[in-house]
Design an enzyme around this catalytic site. Structure first.
Site, PDB file in Angstrom:
ATOM      1  N   ARG A 129       0.845  -1.188   0.000  1.00 17.61           N
ATOM      2  CA  ARG A 129       0.000   0.000   0.000  1.00 17.61           C
ATOM      3  C   ARG A 129       0.883   1.241   0.000  1.00 17.61           C
ATOM      4  O   ARG A 129       1.865   1.325   0.749  1.00 17.61           O
ATOM      5  CB  ARG A 129      -0.900   0.040   1.246  1.00 17.61           C
ATOM      6  CG  ARG A 129      -2.052  -0.952   1.234  1.00 17.61           C
ATOM      7  CD  ARG A 129      -3.117  -0.598   0.178  1.00 17.61           C
ATOM      8  NE  ARG A 129      -4.245  -1.539   0.177  1.00 17.61           N
ATOM      9  CZ  ARG A 129      -4.340  -2.606  -0.628  1.00 17.61           C
ATOM     10  NH1 ARG A 129      -3.395  -2.877  -1.493  1.00 17.61           N
ATOM     11  NH2 ARG A 129      -5.404  -3.381  -0.561  1.00 17.61           N
ATOM     12  N   HIS A 157      -1.034  -0.304  -9.813  1.00 21.83           N
ATOM     13  CA  HIS A 157      -1.713  -1.185  -8.850  1.00 21.83           C
ATOM     14  C   HIS A 157      -2.222  -2.454  -9.547  1.00 21.83           C
ATOM     15  O   HIS A 157      -3.417  -2.757  -9.519  1.00 21.83           O
ATOM     16  CB  HIS A 157      -2.852  -0.443  -8.134  1.00 21.83           C
ATOM     17  CG  HIS A 157      -3.247  -1.105  -6.834  1.00 21.83           C
ATOM     18  ND1 HIS A 157      -3.654  -0.400  -5.730  1.00 21.83           N
ATOM     19  CD2 HIS A 157      -3.303  -2.408  -6.460  1.00 21.83           C
ATOM     20  CE1 HIS A 157      -3.927  -1.238  -4.750  1.00 21.83           C
ATOM     21  NE2 HIS A 157      -3.731  -2.465  -5.173  1.00 21.83           N
TER      22      HIS A 157
HETATM   23  N1  LIG Z   1      -0.661  -4.378  -5.014  1.00 25.52           N
HETATM   24  C1  LIG Z   1      -1.574  -5.306  -5.079  1.00 25.52           C
HETATM   25  O1  LIG Z   1      -2.071  -5.582  -6.160  1.00 25.52           O
HETATM   26  C2  LIG Z   1      -2.001  -6.042  -3.834  1.00 25.52           C
HETATM   27  C3  LIG Z   1      -2.781  -7.202  -3.982  1.00 25.52           C
HETATM   28  C4  LIG Z   1      -3.120  -7.930  -2.843  1.00 25.52           C
HETATM   29  C5  LIG Z   1      -2.702  -7.509  -1.588  1.00 25.52           C
HETATM   30  N2  LIG Z   1      -1.956  -6.369  -1.475  1.00 25.52           N
HETATM   31  C6  LIG Z   1      -1.507  -5.917  -0.151  1.00 25.52           C
HETATM   32  O2  LIG Z   1      -0.761  -6.943   0.488  1.00 25.52           O
HETATM   33  C7  LIG Z   1      -1.098  -6.904   1.880  1.00 25.52           C
HETATM   34  C8  LIG Z   1      -0.682  -8.187   2.572  1.00 25.52           C
HETATM   35  O3  LIG Z   1      -1.534  -9.253   2.203  1.00 25.52           O
HETATM   36  P1  LIG Z   1      -1.515 -10.661   2.959  1.00 25.52           P
HETATM   37  O4  LIG Z   1      -2.668 -11.430   2.443  1.00 25.52           O
HETATM   38  O5  LIG Z   1      -0.162 -11.283   2.882  1.00 25.52           O
HETATM   39  O6  LIG Z   1      -1.772 -10.180   4.457  1.00 25.52           O
HETATM   40  P2  LIG Z   1      -1.842 -11.065   5.795  1.00 25.52           P
HETATM   41  O7  LIG Z   1      -1.965 -12.521   5.457  1.00 25.52           O
HETATM   42  O8  LIG Z   1      -2.862 -10.436   6.649  1.00 25.52           O
HETATM   43  O9  LIG Z   1      -0.388 -10.875   6.433  1.00 25.52           O
HETATM   44  C9  LIG Z   1       0.064  -9.641   6.887  1.00 25.52           C
HETATM   45  C10 LIG Z   1       1.485  -9.786   7.405  1.00 25.52           C
HETATM   46  O10 LIG Z   1       1.936  -8.495   7.827  1.00 25.52           O
HETATM   47  C11 LIG Z   1       2.376  -8.581   9.181  1.00 25.52           C
HETATM   48  N3  LIG Z   1       2.099  -7.333   9.902  1.00 25.52           N
HETATM   49  C12 LIG Z   1       0.927  -6.691  10.084  1.00 25.52           C
HETATM   50  N4  LIG Z   1       1.084  -5.581  10.837  1.00 25.52           N
HETATM   51  C13 LIG Z   1       2.396  -5.536  11.148  1.00 25.52           C
HETATM   52  C14 LIG Z   1       3.188  -4.656  11.919  1.00 25.52           C
HETATM   53  N5  LIG Z   1       2.672  -3.594  12.539  1.00 25.52           N
HETATM   54  N6  LIG Z   1       4.507  -4.928  12.053  1.00 25.52           N
HETATM   55  C15 LIG Z   1       5.062  -6.017  11.458  1.00 25.52           C
HETATM   56  N7  LIG Z   1       4.374  -6.896  10.711  1.00 25.52           N
HETATM   57  C16 LIG Z   1       3.044  -6.652  10.563  1.00 25.52           C
HETATM   58  C17 LIG Z   1       1.572  -9.712   9.780  1.00 25.52           C
HETATM   59  O11 LIG Z   1       2.235 -10.167  10.958  1.00 25.52           O
HETATM   60  P3  LIG Z   1       1.709 -11.482  11.760  1.00 25.52           P
HETATM   61  O12 LIG Z   1       2.162 -12.659  10.907  1.00 25.52           O
HETATM   62  O13 LIG Z   1       2.421 -11.386  13.044  1.00 25.52           O
HETATM   63  O14 LIG Z   1       0.218 -11.359  11.843  1.00 25.52           O
HETATM   64  C18 LIG Z   1       1.575 -10.713   8.629  1.00 25.52           C
HETATM   65  O15 LIG Z   1       2.779 -11.441   8.586  1.00 25.52           O
HETATM   66  C19 LIG Z   1      -2.585  -6.627   1.867  1.00 25.52           C
HETATM   67  O16 LIG Z   1      -3.029  -6.113   3.112  1.00 25.52           O
HETATM   68  C20 LIG Z   1      -2.687  -5.594   0.768  1.00 25.52           C
HETATM   69  O17 LIG Z   1      -2.503  -4.303   1.298  1.00 25.52           O
HETATM   70  C21 LIG Z   1      -1.611  -5.634  -2.570  1.00 25.52           C
END
Ligand SMILES: NC(=O)c1ccc[n+]([C@@H]2O[C@H](COP(=O)([O-])OP(=O)(O)OC[C@H]3O[C@@H](n4cnc5c(N)ncnc54)[C@H](OP(=O)(O)O)[C@@H]3O)[C@@H](O)[C@H]2O)c1
Length: 316
Positions: free
Chosen positions: A231, A279
């Site tokens: 993001r 994006h």
């Molecule tokens: N550009 C694009 O096209 C696109 C597409 C899809 C997604 N995204 C982005 O990718 C993000 C991640 O997706 P995901 O499915 O992998 O998310 P997820 O499964 O919810 O995993 C989030 C990860 O971030 C860590 N995290 C959250 N807050 C944190 C903090 N304050 N400090 C350190 N680590 C933190 C979490 O830690 P824990 O393991 O300890 O919970 C977890 O490992 C989405 O939220 C979205 O914004 C972008």
């Protein structure tokens, strides 16, 4: 068979991907879906499930019998911004293996492009110049993944499979074979100091907003490269530009921005060290995502625990 009334709510023009969702979700559920595409929602009382992506503020509060909110993207920041989001209705997100694979492709493509000095070779070809760039051993190019969730874990494992020393950073401790896992504020400096290519795949939460600033970037080794496919709100743009201009960072690939679409006047568009994509790192694909939505609808109807739920307090 009685159709299930589902609202499809997105700010996207032309109803987004509603036709494919109707078909794919119907197939995955094994029953017809009566899809109500915002703003033509018919009798709001009929709707029990809402599929939402960047829904207009207050839209989800319009359904008195709503029992489940599904984020049509893997990020949920777009939902949690809605001040009128119904408080007591569970939120789940899609779990889309297709999207996860696309995200890994994106990170790997732009990391390899930098690692193998492809921009320099493209410039040499334009100049008809036979010039060999310095060799960097894969074993010496350290990849650091911020966020070890559904996407970050896949990205990390695939980089490891290519032979890159790979580390990751998360909020709580994680244990992934072959990957150096760091967590929390206490683990951040060591993670950054050992990262030559930083890949951001964190969710946007109050804790992560603006965290990629001059201080954080200054803890990366000189010459580090940055890939943001998470993001834009994580980044303090002026600090990133300063780190690129000073030579502390060698370059950046950015898929996401504080303001989207990226305004035409933004310096990222023309910066020689910045690659911009609109994006597109991971597109939700109903073909690969519908099964997880159908699974949760079945669970809801059977009174079983939901999966891929969101912790509203943590923001992801
Ligand atoms: N550009 C694009 O096209 C696109 C597409 C899809 C997604 N995204 C982005 O990718 C993000 C991640 O997706 P995901 O499915 O992998 O998310 P997820 O499964 O919810 O995993 C989030 C990860 O971030 C860590 N995290 C959250 N807050 C944190 C903090 N304050 N400090 C350190 N680590 C933190 C979490 O830690 P824990 O393991 O300890 O919970 C977890 O490992 C989405 O939220 C979205 O914004 C972008």
């Amino acid at each position: 068979m009685t159709p299930i009334a589902v609202a499809y709510i997105t700010a996207a023009q032309g109803g987004g991907d509603s036709e494919r969702w109707t078909r794919m979700l119907g197939e995955a559920l094994g029953r017809p879906v009566d899809m109500r595409v915002w703003p033509n929602i018919g009798r709001a009382e009929d709707v029990t499930v809402a599929l939402a992506w960047k829904a207009p503020g207050g839209a989800l509060a319009r359904f008195p019998n709503l029992r489940l909110i599904v984020s049509l993207g893997m990020g949920v920041d777009h939902l949690l911004l809605d001040a009128k989001l119904p408080a007591d209705i569970p939120i789940v997100r899609i779990m889309d293996e297709g999207l996860i694979g696309q995200m890994s492709e994106y990170a790997i493509y732009y990391a390899l492009r930098h690692h193998r000095a492809i921009p320099a070779y493209e410039a040499s070809q334009r100049a008809r110049q036979w010039k060999v760039e310095d060799f960097v051993d894969t074993a010496d190019r350290r990849i650091g993944i911020m966020g070890l969730g559904a996407i970050g874990t896949d990205v990390a494992r695939k980089f490891l499979g290519l032979g890159f020393p790979t580390s990751g950073w998360s909020r709580t401790p994680r244990n992934l074979v072959g990957i150096a896992c760091h967590h929390g504020a206490a683990g951040l400096d060591a993670f950054l100091a050992g990262t030559d290519i930083l890949v951001d795949v964190l969710p946007l939460t109050p804790e992560t907003t603006g965290m990629i600033d001059g201080r954080l970037l200054g803890k990366l080794p000189k010459g580090a490269y940055f890939i943001n496919m998470a993001r834009g709100g994580h980044v303090v743009d002026a600090d990133l530009l300063a780190a690129l201009d000073s030579g502390h960072l060698s370059g950046a690939t950015l898929d996401v921005f504080n303001e989207e679409p990226l305004p035409g006047s933004h310096p990222y568009w023309t910066h020689p060290k910045v690659l911009v994509t609109p994006h597109i790192a991971g597109e939700t694909n109903p073909r690969t995502a519908a099964a997880s939505v159908a699974d949760n609808i079945r669970r809801l109807e059977a009174g079983q625990p939901l999966i891929h739920t969101i912790d509203r307090a943590a923001g992801y």
